[in-house]
Design an enzyme around this catalytic site. Structure first.
Site, PDB file in Angstrom:
ATOM      1  N   ARG A 174       0.831  -1.211   0.000  1.00 16.42           N
ATOM      2  CA  ARG A 174       0.000   0.000   0.000  1.00 16.42           C
ATOM      3  C   ARG A 174       0.866   1.262   0.000  1.00 16.42           C
ATOM      4  O   ARG A 174       0.417   2.326  -0.390  1.00 16.42           O
ATOM      5  CB  ARG A 174      -0.870   0.034   1.279  1.00 16.42           C
ATOM      6  N   ARG A 178      10.086   5.778  -2.927  1.00 14.70           N
ATOM      7  CA  ARG A 178      10.423   6.671  -4.037  1.00 14.70           C
ATOM      8  C   ARG A 178      11.911   6.983  -4.058  1.00 14.70           C
ATOM      9  O   ARG A 178      12.568   7.026  -3.020  1.00 14.70           O
ATOM     10  CB  ARG A 178       9.635   7.975  -3.907  1.00 14.70           C
ATOM     11  N   ARG A 251      -8.507  -5.544  14.448  1.00 10.14           N
ATOM     12  CA  ARG A 251      -7.839  -4.592  15.326  1.00 10.14           C
ATOM     13  C   ARG A 251      -8.795  -3.419  15.524  1.00 10.14           C
ATOM     14  O   ARG A 251      -9.521  -3.012  14.609  1.00 10.14           O
ATOM     15  CB  ARG A 251      -6.540  -4.072  14.698  1.00 10.14           C
ATOM     16  N   ARG A 281       0.516   6.363  15.824  1.00 10.30           N
ATOM     17  CA  ARG A 281       0.657   7.636  15.108  1.00 10.30           C
ATOM     18  C   ARG A 281      -0.087   8.750  15.833  1.00 10.30           C
ATOM     19  O   ARG A 281      -0.965   8.481  16.656  1.00 10.30           O
ATOM     20  CB  ARG A 281       0.179   7.510  13.659  1.00 10.30           C
ATOM     21  N   GLU A 302      -2.951   7.731  18.559  1.00 11.55           N
ATOM     22  CA  GLU A 302      -3.683   6.524  18.164  1.00 11.55           C
ATOM     23  C   GLU A 302      -2.998   5.259  18.697  1.00 11.55           C
ATOM     24  O   GLU A 302      -1.794   5.083  18.506  1.00 11.55           O
ATOM     25  CB  GLU A 302      -3.686   6.519  16.630  1.00 11.55           C
ATOM     26  N   TYR A 350      -9.868  -5.537   3.890  1.00  9.77           N
ATOM     27  CA  TYR A 350      -9.203  -4.251   4.167  1.00  9.77           C
ATOM     28  C   TYR A 350      -9.411  -3.358   2.934  1.00  9.77           C
ATOM     29  O   TYR A 350      -8.523  -3.225   2.107  1.00  9.77           O
ATOM     30  CB  TYR A 350      -7.720  -4.543   4.408  1.00  9.77           C
ATOM     31  N   ASP A 352     -10.372   0.238   0.944  1.00 10.37           N
ATOM     32  CA  ASP A 352     -10.307   1.687   1.074  1.00 10.37           C
ATOM     33  C   ASP A 352     -11.641   2.303   0.657  1.00 10.37           C
ATOM     34  O   ASP A 352     -12.461   1.653   0.006  1.00 10.37           O
ATOM     35  CB  ASP A 352      -9.197   2.237   0.174  1.00 10.37           C
TER      36      ASP A 352
HETATM   37  N1  UDP Z   1       3.240   0.810   7.998  1.00 10.84           N
HETATM   38  C1  UDP Z   1       4.470   0.751   8.631  1.00 10.84           C
HETATM   39  N2  UDP Z   1       5.070   1.900   9.010  1.00 10.84           N
HETATM   40  C2  UDP Z   1       4.495   3.109   8.829  1.00 10.84           C
HETATM   41  C3  UDP Z   1       3.260   3.176   8.192  1.00 10.84           C
HETATM   42  C4  UDP Z   1       2.655   2.010   7.800  1.00 10.84           C
HETATM   43  O1  UDP Z   1       4.986  -0.335   8.848  1.00 10.84           O
HETATM   44  O2  UDP Z   1       5.111   4.141   9.217  1.00 10.84           O
HETATM   45  C5  UDP Z   1       2.589  -0.465   7.583  1.00 10.84           C
HETATM   46  C6  UDP Z   1       1.602  -0.972   8.631  1.00 10.84           C
HETATM   47  O3  UDP Z   1       1.632  -2.380   8.623  1.00 10.84           O
HETATM   48  C7  UDP Z   1       0.286  -0.461   8.100  1.00 10.84           C
HETATM   49  C8  UDP Z   1       0.483  -0.621   6.595  1.00 10.84           C
HETATM   50  O4  UDP Z   1       1.856  -0.281   6.395  1.00 10.84           O
HETATM   51  O5  UDP Z   1      -0.803  -1.211   8.568  1.00 10.84           O
HETATM   52  C9  UDP Z   1      -0.409   0.216   5.729  1.00 10.84           C
HETATM   53  O6  UDP Z   1      -0.275   1.575   6.087  1.00 10.84           O
HETATM   54  P1  UDP Z   1      -1.424   2.638   5.778  1.00 10.84           P
HETATM   55  O7  UDP Z   1      -0.881   3.984   6.107  1.00 10.84           O
HETATM   56  O8  UDP Z   1      -1.936   2.414   4.411  1.00 10.84           O
HETATM   57  O9  UDP Z   1      -2.518   2.209   6.842  1.00 10.84           O
HETATM   58  P2  UDP Z   1      -3.918   2.875   7.307  1.00 10.84           P
HETATM   59  O10 UDP Z   1      -3.854   4.355   7.045  1.00 10.84           O
HETATM   60  O11 UDP Z   1      -4.980   2.132   6.546  1.00 10.84           O
HETATM   61  O12 UDP Z   1      -3.932   2.574   8.767  1.00 10.84           O
END
Ligand code: UDP
Length: 386
Positions: A174, A178, A251, A281, A302, A350, A352
């Site tokens: 996901r 870059r 979760r 986060r 969070e 999962y 979007d």
């Molecule tokens: N992830 C990670 N480090 C980060 C951000 C995301 O390991 O700093 C991993 C984590 O497993 C997460 C997944 O990447 O569930 C997808 O991240 P995304 O930001 O798409 O998750 P969402 O916003 O749906 O919680």
């Protein structure tokens, strides 16, 4: 003859479906929402004290590569183009995230070019993994141990409550990597945030004379289905069956909200990647609406935890054990008459926001076709791959 449908849940899947059905068929629809608010986990509302639009269930950034879905959203609520900027904290240092050239230069303390960065990452990746099948293999293969450990391992363990090797590679895919200085979190060309919030989008969708919403209304499958021609259920699949085979793993998230004067972290989202920091986060909501100015600020810290009986499900874990259970629930559901299951919770995927919208639009079309052909509506919008 006019049909009377019941939709359970006023999140994106239920609300888009309602709108599409009433616009294309001779029907009227009841939506029952068990919470006191609409829009499911996309619910936003202005904070009373600061006026800042709060994403109560975590930051939601609408992003898609499908112009039709972008236009569809805009028909009901105006999306402002918005680029999501995220920082990731590891060992007390804040890095650009997703990983880009800036991140790599800071992390390795070098001045790499795009080309040399690509070469470096290539040498770091574990090439003994030919076909990565899980999250960890994907990270080790394409990023190598150091970057994977720093930015993904700890965060993912906290977020999902399990070893990352138990998760599918798709979860890691996901997030882009870059080799330039672009720090847009998303890959899709259309990214935005509704100026009036996500709740407004849902309000407008269901604002139709043939749609009637009842909030705080719990649904009981045994007794509540009889008065309707069909029920579209967007709640958790296992809950529909009273968890008869056991609980699908989810979760849930918990949020600690604080208000301050001025700014807190300058960016909308900071990820905390190390395991010793208990939260995943922090969202600073006012930066999700950069077109407004606020002197105060509100933040949400969070925490992710296993979803218990009284918690709100957020993320379907889809571990092996869950998929076995899912197959049993699906098999049982397929035998029912007069009901379909949709959305993130109804199908246990999962998904979007953009996928949910697209799937509900398509499902309404299928329903129309089935009515014309006097066929049974599908029970699910998707096939479940093992
Ligand atoms: N992830 C990670 N480090 C980060 C951000 C995301 O390991 O700093 C991993 C984590 O497993 C997460 C997944 O990447 O569930 C997808 O991240 P995304 O930001 O798409 O998750 P969402 O916003 O749906 O919680």
């Amino acid at each position: 003859m006019s049909q009377h449908f019941l939709i359970i849940g006023s999140g994106f899947s239920g609300s888009v479906l309602a709108r599409e059905l009433v616009e294309s068929l001779d029907c009227h629809i009841d939506i029952w929402e068990e919470k006191s608010h609409i829009a499911g986990n996309c619910f936003t509302s202005p904070d009373e004290e600061t006026g800042i639009m709060v994403h109560h269930y975590g930051p939601h950034i609408f992003n898609t590569n499908n112009k039709e879905i972008w236009d569809y959203f805009n028909r009901f609520s105006l999306l402002k183009p918005y680029i999501h900027h995220v920082k990731a904290v590891h060992n007390g240092n804040a890095y650009s995230f997703p990983i880009n050239l800036k991140t790599l230069n800071q992390f390795f303390n070098q001045s790499l070019t795009s080309e040399s960065a690509k070469k470096l990452i290539d040498t770091m990746g574990d090439h003994t993994i030919l076909h990565p099948v899980n999250f960890e293999e994907q990270g080790m293969r394409f990023l190598g141990k150091d970057l994977y450990q720093a930015f993904y391992y700890g965060y993912t363990k906290k977020q999902w409550g399990c070893e990352p090797r138990l998760l599918p590679a798709s979860v890691l895919k996901r997030i882009p990597v870059r080799f330039d200085n672009d720090n847009n979190y998303h890959l899709h060309p259309y990214t935005g945030i509704p100026v009036n919030g996500y709740t407004h989008f849902v309000e407008t969708l269901i604002n139709h004379p043939s749609i009637h919403l009842t909030k705080n209304r719990k649904f009981f499958p045994e007794t509540d289905t009889t008065n309707f021609d069909h029920v579209f259920y967007t709640g958790p699949l296992d809950a529909y069956f009273h968890f008869e085979f056991g609980r699908l793993g989810y979760r849930t998230l918990q949020f600690e909200t604080e208000r301050y004067k001025g700014d807190f972290q300058d960016v909308p989202q900071v990820n905390y990647c190390d395991e010793d920091i208990p939260w995943t986060r922090i969202t600073e909501h006012k930066h999700l609406a950069p077109w407004h100015h606020f002197d105060k600020t509100i933040i949400s810290r969070e925490y992710s935890k296993e979803c218990g009986k009284n918690d709100i499900p957020f993320y379907p874990k889809r571990l092996k054990v869950d998929k076995t259970l899912l197959a049993r629930y699906r098999e049982k559901a397929e035998k029912l008459q007069g009901i379909s299951f949709l959305g993130r919770l109804g199908t246990y995927r999962y998904l979007d926001m953009q996928h949910v919208i697209a799937e509900s639009i398509q499902f309404a079309k299928t329903v129309g076709l089935m009515i014309r052909e006097h066929e049974k509506f599908p029970v699910f919008p998707n096939e479940e791959k093992s």
